[in-house]
Write an enzyme that holds these catalytic residues in place. Sequence first.
Site, mmCIF file in Angstrom:
data_model
loop_
_atom_site.group_PDB
_atom_site.id
_atom_site.type_symbol
_atom_site.label_atom_id
_atom_site.label_comp_id
_atom_site.label_asym_id
_atom_site.label_seq_id
_atom_site.Cartn_x
_atom_site.Cartn_y
_atom_site.Cartn_z
ATOM 1 N N ASP A 154 1.349 -1.304 -0.145
ATOM 2 C CA ASP A 154 -0.021 0.013 0.038
ATOM 3 C C ASP A 154 0.699 1.070 -0.214
ATOM 4 O OD1 ASP A 154 -2.356 1.046 -0.230
ATOM 5 O OD2 ASP A 154 -2.171 1.607 1.990
ATOM 6 N N ARG A 188 -10.567 10.394 -11.709
ATOM 7 C CA ARG A 188 -9.533 10.612 -10.397
ATOM 8 C C ARG A 188 -9.203 8.966 -9.831
ATOM 9 N NH1 ARG A 188 -12.891 12.958 -6.244
ATOM 10 N NH2 ARG A 188 -13.748 11.069 -6.281
ATOM 11 N N LYS A 189 -9.468 7.963 -10.849
ATOM 12 C CA LYS A 189 -9.031 7.528 -10.469
ATOM 13 C C LYS A 189 -7.954 6.632 -10.995
ATOM 14 C CE LYS A 189 -13.938 4.788 -10.042
ATOM 15 N NZ LYS A 189 -14.455 3.480 -10.732
#
Length: 120
Positions: free
Chosen positions: A54, A99-100
């Site tokens: 992450d 926006r992804k």
Amino acid sequence: RLFLRAIEGDGKGFEYAMFLNAAERRLLCLVQPGPYLEGHPGLTHGGAIATIIDSALGTCALAVAGPVVTANLSIDYLAPVPLGAVLLVDGRAERLEGRKVFLSCQVRSAEGDTLHARAT
């Protein structure tokens, strides 16, 4: 401070270095999990692997698209990671849709012969 640097003591938690190539939308991270990241005896906890994935993908996304948050993280754990093993996290931004930011990565042994995890 990054969450990964919250464990005090050299070599006890996450020891890592990230190398970003923003032009190629790619990030390489060398990481060595320390003893505070143990899950099953002698092995790195899956949550620690998720954390480094992450953080690496987030750093890559930040360089590509600016401030971001993780909306979905899918990880396939393929082989256990011994504590103290040196890993290479190879992450990249695959595509942008509005926006992804869609990213992927592989977590391999430093020698490249073992695929420990892959994620999107």
